[in-house]
Every structure is written in structure tokens, then in C-alpha cells.
Write an enzyme that holds these catalytic residues in place. Sequence first.
Site, mmCIF file in Angstrom:
data_model
loop_
_atom_site.group_PDB
_atom_site.id
_atom_site.type_symbol
_atom_site.label_atom_id
_atom_site.label_comp_id
_atom_site.label_asym_id
_atom_site.label_seq_id
_atom_site.Cartn_x
_atom_site.Cartn_y
_atom_site.Cartn_z
ATOM 1 N N GLY A 46 0.813 -1.216 0.000
ATOM 2 C CA GLY A 46 0.000 0.000 0.000
ATOM 3 C C GLY A 46 0.844 1.262 0.000
ATOM 4 O O GLY A 46 0.555 2.223 -0.727
ATOM 5 N N CYS A 47 1.879 1.270 0.806
ATOM 6 C CA CYS A 47 2.729 2.466 0.904
ATOM 7 C C CYS A 47 3.515 2.685 -0.387
ATOM 8 O O CYS A 47 3.750 3.828 -0.786
ATOM 9 C CB CYS A 47 3.661 2.357 2.103
ATOM 10 N N THR A 48 3.898 1.600 -1.052
ATOM 11 C CA THR A 48 4.580 1.728 -2.338
ATOM 12 C C THR A 48 3.629 2.300 -3.378
ATOM 13 O O THR A 48 3.991 3.207 -4.135
ATOM 14 C CB THR A 48 5.145 0.364 -2.789
ATOM 15 N N ALA A 51 3.213 6.052 -2.575
ATOM 16 C CA ALA A 51 4.424 6.825 -2.887
ATOM 17 C C ALA A 51 4.612 6.958 -4.397
ATOM 18 O O ALA A 51 4.953 8.038 -4.896
ATOM 19 C CB ALA A 51 5.646 6.175 -2.254
#
Length: 158
Positions: A46-48, A51
Amino acid sequence: MTTRLAPTDLAPEFSLPTAGGGTISSGELRGSRVVVYFYPAASTPGCTTQACDFRDSLASLTGAGFTVVGISPDPVAKLDTFVANEHLTFPLASDEDKAVATAFGAYGEKKLYGKVVTGIIRSTFVIDAEGRIELAQYNVRATGHVAKLRRDLGIDAA
């Protein structure tokens, strides 16, 4: 209960180490509009996604006068790897003690897979040139969030 920020609140002051060995502070960002987003962990799916969405939207955001800063509790070494692997072109800051996230109301109780846990609450803030909160969004989704933020700010895709 974590105190949440709202429009017109003064944004918390911060100075944090960044990927690449630098530092970033709220003071040096004063005078421009800033998107500060908090995410739980570098290099997770999710964070990738989030970002990379910011990376891919950076031209439209900077073209509209915004600076983007991502903040997570990851150590700088992990952020360095994340930046290199994903070719990120905006500052990522390390908030290992979670003091800045706490000050923004982005650290506290949240639901994760139906359980209440304590951690980073995926959140995004727009800070105006005088250092006041323009927009505060808590519990945002990783996927599609940047497109929604651009719509909320009236910014077309680049």
C-alpha cells in the site's frame, strides 16, 4: 484519543532526517504550500502504491505550487532503499519516535483487519504558506488517494 488537526490550525513544527542524508524542517518549507503525508511502512504494497502515485503526480502538484513530503517511522537506511527502488523524487523523512506523527494526529488507535491496533494512521495534510492547515485527511486509502487529493485541490493531472 489522538487530537486531530483541522483547517486553520497551526501545523506542528518539525525537523526530521531524510533519505539521502539530509534534513527537512517545517521552517524551511514556510512560504510555500506543502502536502505532508504520513504512511505506515516503506516498501509495503500500500505504501509503495501511494508513494508511486505521488511520484507520478509530482509534476502536476509542483506545477500548482505544492511541495510534497512523505513521513514514516522507518529508519533513514530503509527510506534510502525505498527511494532507490521506487525512483522517488520527493523527500521522505524519518520519524522513528513518532513524535511528529503524534503531533499531527497521525499516530494512534486504528482498525487493521478488524482489530484495534496502535500505529500510523495513513493521513495527508495540506499546509499553507503561513504554516496553517488547509486540508486534513485521516484514514485515507493508499490506492486512488493522490488522484482524489488532486481533485480536492483542483489540480489536473500532468
